[in-house]
Design a protein around this motif. Sequence first.
Motif, PDB file in Angstrom:
ATOM      1  N   TYR A  47      -9.420   3.285  -9.342  1.00  0.00           N
ATOM      2  CA  TYR A  47      -8.597   2.249  -8.727  1.00  0.00           C
ATOM      3  C   TYR A  47      -8.840   2.237  -7.165  1.00  0.00           C
ATOM      4  N   ASP A  48      -8.723   0.622  -6.955  1.00  0.00           N
ATOM      5  CA  ASP A  48      -9.018   0.648  -5.486  1.00  0.00           C
ATOM      6  C   ASP A  48      -7.794   0.172  -4.750  1.00  0.00           C
ATOM      7  N   PRO A  49      -7.916   0.561  -3.287  1.00  0.00           N
ATOM      8  CA  PRO A  49      -6.953   0.225  -2.198  1.00  0.00           C
ATOM      9  C   PRO A  49      -6.690  -1.202  -2.670  1.00  0.00           C
ATOM     10  N   ASN A  50      -5.221  -1.713  -2.779  1.00  0.00           N
ATOM     11  CA  ASN A  50      -4.955  -3.258  -2.603  1.00  0.00           C
ATOM     12  C   ASN A  50      -4.226  -3.707  -1.356  1.00  0.00           C
ATOM     13  N   VAL A  51      -4.156  -2.917  -0.502  1.00  0.00           N
ATOM     14  CA  VAL A  51      -3.663  -3.253   0.831  1.00  0.00           C
ATOM     15  C   VAL A  51      -4.706  -3.161   1.814  1.00  0.00           C
ATOM     16  N   ASP A  52      -4.959  -4.257   2.488  1.00  0.00           N
ATOM     17  CA  ASP A  52      -6.001  -4.328   3.603  1.00  0.00           C
ATOM     18  C   ASP A  52      -5.743  -3.720   4.720  1.00  0.00           C
ATOM     19  N   GLU A  53      -4.340  -3.847   5.310  1.00  0.00           N
ATOM     20  CA  GLU A  53      -3.888  -3.303   6.431  1.00  0.00           C
ATOM     21  C   GLU A  53      -2.877  -2.364   6.393  1.00  0.00           C
ATOM     22  N   HIS A  54      -2.970  -1.025   6.273  1.00  0.00           N
ATOM     23  CA  HIS A  54      -1.632  -0.192   6.371  1.00  0.00           C
ATOM     24  C   HIS A  54      -1.936   0.628   7.400  1.00  0.00           C
ATOM     25  N   PRO A  55      -1.004   0.627   8.420  1.00  0.00           N
ATOM     26  CA  PRO A  55      -0.922   1.718   9.682  1.00  0.00           C
ATOM     27  C   PRO A  55      -0.967   2.951   9.310  1.00  0.00           C
TER      28      PRO A  55
END
Length: 197
Positions: A47-55
């Motif tokens: 599974y790939d990350p699906n949020v491009d920007e997560h602080p």
Amino acid sequence: MTERGAQPIGRRRLLGLLGAGTAVGLAGCLGGSGPSGDGGDSAGISYDPNVDEHPGDDPIEFADTQACAVCNMTPTDYPQWQSQLAHEDGTGAVFDTPGCLFAYLVATSSESPVAGAWTTEYGTTSLVDATEAHFVLVTDATAADDPMDINPRVFGDHDDAVAYLEEWDTEELTEDDIVGLEDVDFDIAAIYRGNRL
């Protein structure tokens, strides 16, 4: 700090363990053995990350446009179950349930360590720090009315998890069935999302 036995586990050590677990999961998927490294069967799903920007320092707000990184359901449809995770590289993932969070942990394609994770405390709509949470590993899907069949029960306080064990009379559970996020491996994730691993 989280107490596991007599040894305290600090947040940095826990996140390091989660990062190592992610690397082991990835190596297992790529190497043809189960993500737990035990040579078990695995479909090789990742599974790939699906949020491009997560602080990574705080949870992000869930949006109606987001889909679970594992099952593609909409997390905002399940406010009592939703979860999320951030990687050190600034990416992240959102989930409709903690069961999907478990599957992602053991089968992510990301090589970046986990920077933070949050999940909804059982019976509420409040997010708790998943790296410090206590997960009750219920397994009887016939007694649950959960999204995606069944999910672990999440508690911010260990005593609340123990109290839940005493109330859940559907199956024989003990305090050994309360785990931390660092304990999640392929076998535990498979309890909840075996068909997606």
